[in-house]
Scaffold this motif. Structure first.
Motif, PDB file in Angstrom:
ATOM      1  N   UNK A  13       0.836  -1.208   0.000  1.00 37.57           N
ATOM      2  CA  UNK A  13       0.000   0.000   0.000  1.00 37.57           C
ATOM      3  C   UNK A  13       0.868   1.254   0.000  1.00 37.57           C
ATOM      4  N   UNK A  14       1.945   1.259   0.771  1.00 35.61           N
ATOM      5  CA  UNK A  14       2.830   2.422   0.816  1.00 35.61           C
ATOM      6  C   UNK A  14       3.536   2.610  -0.518  1.00 35.61           C
ATOM      7  N   UNK A  15       4.002   1.515  -1.129  1.00 33.27           N
ATOM      8  CA  UNK A  15       4.681   1.616  -2.431  1.00 33.27           C
ATOM      9  C   UNK A  15       3.733   2.155  -3.498  1.00 33.27           C
ATOM     10  N   UNK A  16       2.500   1.684  -3.491  1.00 37.47           N
ATOM     11  CA  UNK A  16       1.511   2.172  -4.456  1.00 37.47           C
ATOM     12  C   UNK A  16       1.237   3.650  -4.208  1.00 37.47           C
ATOM     13  N   UNK A  17       1.052   4.024  -2.962  1.00 34.69           N
ATOM     14  CA  UNK A  17       0.757   5.413  -2.577  1.00 34.69           C
ATOM     15  C   UNK A  17       1.861   6.364  -3.034  1.00 34.69           C
ATOM     16  N   UNK A  18       3.115   6.022  -2.726  1.00 36.10           N
ATOM     17  CA  UNK A  18       4.221   6.904  -3.090  1.00 36.10           C
ATOM     18  C   UNK A  18       4.494   6.879  -4.590  1.00 36.10           C
ATOM     19  N   UNK A  19       4.310   5.725  -5.223  1.00 36.15           N
ATOM     20  CA  UNK A  19       4.518   5.643  -6.666  1.00 36.15           C
ATOM     21  C   UNK A  19       3.538   6.492  -7.436  1.00 36.15           C
ATOM     22  N   UNK A  20       2.277   6.453  -7.030  1.00 40.87           N
ATOM     23  CA  UNK A  20       1.264   7.280  -7.687  1.00 40.87           C
ATOM     24  C   UNK A  20       1.570   8.763  -7.463  1.00 40.87           C
ATOM     25  N   UNK A  21       1.996   9.104  -6.266  1.00 42.41           N
ATOM     26  CA  UNK A  21       2.341  10.501  -5.980  1.00 42.41           C
ATOM     27  C   UNK A  21       3.536  10.976  -6.795  1.00 42.41           C
ATOM     28  N   UNK A  22       4.564  10.145  -6.904  1.00 32.92           N
ATOM     29  CA  UNK A  22       5.755  10.525  -7.665  1.00 32.92           C
ATOM     30  C   UNK A  22       5.432  10.661  -9.148  1.00 32.92           C
ATOM     31  N   UNK A  23       4.733   9.676  -9.699  1.00 32.86           N
ATOM     32  CA  UNK A  23       4.386   9.733 -11.117  1.00 32.86           C
ATOM     33  C   UNK A  23       3.460  10.915 -11.399  1.00 32.86           C
ATOM     34  N   UNK A  24       2.496  11.139 -10.530  1.00 37.67           N
ATOM     35  CA  UNK A  24       1.579  12.264 -10.710  1.00 37.67           C
ATOM     36  C   UNK A  24       2.287  13.601 -10.672  1.00 37.67           C
ATOM     37  N   UNK A  25       3.245  13.746  -9.762  1.00 34.91           N
ATOM     38  CA  UNK A  25       3.996  14.995  -9.661  1.00 34.91           C
ATOM     39  C   UNK A  25       4.802  15.262 -10.923  1.00 34.91           C
ATOM     40  N   UNK A  26       5.447  14.241 -11.451  1.00 31.23           N
ATOM     41  CA  UNK A  26       6.242  14.405 -12.673  1.00 31.23           C
ATOM     42  C   UNK A  26       5.342  14.727 -13.861  1.00 31.23           C
ATOM     43  N   UNK A  27       4.212  14.040 -13.962  1.00 27.80           N
ATOM     44  CA  UNK A  27       3.298  14.284 -15.082  1.00 27.80           C
ATOM     45  C   UNK A  27       2.721  15.697 -15.022  1.00 27.80           C
ATOM     46  N   UNK A  28       2.351  16.145 -13.827  1.00 26.42           N
ATOM     47  CA  UNK A  28       1.854  17.523 -13.675  1.00 26.42           C
ATOM     48  C   UNK A  28       2.945  18.520 -14.052  1.00 26.42           C
ATOM     49  N   UNK A  29       4.188  18.245 -13.656  1.00 26.75           N
ATOM     50  CA  UNK A  29       5.293  19.124 -14.021  1.00 26.75           C
ATOM     51  C   UNK A  29       5.490  19.210 -15.522  1.00 26.75           C
ATOM     52  N   UNK A  30       5.361  18.078 -16.207  1.00 27.36           N
ATOM     53  CA  UNK A  30       5.534  18.083 -17.663  1.00 27.36           C
ATOM     54  C   UNK A  30       4.394  18.815 -18.366  1.00 27.36           C
ATOM     55  N   UNK A  31       3.174  18.668 -17.855  1.00 27.35           N
ATOM     56  CA  UNK A  31       2.020  19.281 -18.523  1.00 27.35           C
ATOM     57  C   UNK A  31       1.909  20.770 -18.211  1.00 27.35           C
ATOM     58  N   UNK A  32       1.968  21.135 -16.940  1.00 30.93           N
ATOM     59  CA  UNK A  32       1.682  22.509 -16.547  1.00 30.93           C
ATOM     60  C   UNK A  32       2.913  23.406 -16.458  1.00 30.93           C
ATOM     61  N   UNK A  33       4.084  22.843 -16.175  1.00 36.85           N
ATOM     62  CA  UNK A  33       5.279  23.660 -15.980  1.00 36.85           C
ATOM     63  C   UNK A  33       6.314  23.472 -17.077  1.00 36.85           C
ATOM     64  N   UNK A  34       5.903  22.788 -18.149  1.00 34.24           N
ATOM     65  CA  UNK A  34       6.729  22.632 -19.349  1.00 34.24           C
ATOM     66  C   UNK A  34       8.104  22.030 -19.053  1.00 34.24           C
ATOM     67  N   UNK A  35       8.155  21.074 -18.130  1.00 35.77           N
ATOM     68  CA  UNK A  35       9.403  20.366 -17.870  1.00 35.77           C
ATOM     69  C   UNK A  35       9.699  19.465 -19.070  1.00 35.77           C
ATOM     70  N   UNK A  36      10.961  19.088 -19.272  1.00 35.97           N
ATOM     71  CA  UNK A  36      11.313  18.296 -20.453  1.00 35.97           C
ATOM     72  C   UNK A  36      10.618  16.933 -20.476  1.00 35.97           C
TER      73      UNK A  36
END
Length: 60
Positions: A13-36
């Motif tokens: 449960x912890x691995x799923x929780x942190x994995x979703x948070x990490x992936x979501x943060x990177x995806x939001x950064x790529x979409x909204x903050x124009x990260x590479x």
């Protein structure tokens, strides 16, 4: 997370929780903050998401 840990082991449960948070943060950064968005970044995000899904499937 409390609800999820009632059905699967706490470590999973912890691995799923942190994995979703990490992936979501990177995806939001790529979409909204124009990260590479190069191949390797997308490759490792996909690997992370597939690993989290794999953990959830083999948890029971």
């Amino acid at each position: 997370m409390n609800k999820a840990s009632q059905g699967i082991p706490m470590g999973t449960a912890y691995a799923v929780w942190t994995g979703i948070g990490a992936a979501g943060t990177v995806i939001v950064g790529m979409i909204f903050f124009k990260e590479p968005t190069d191949f390797w970044r997308l490759f490792f995000i996909a690997t992370l998401i597939l690993s989290v899904a794999g953990l959830k499937f083999v948890a029971n």
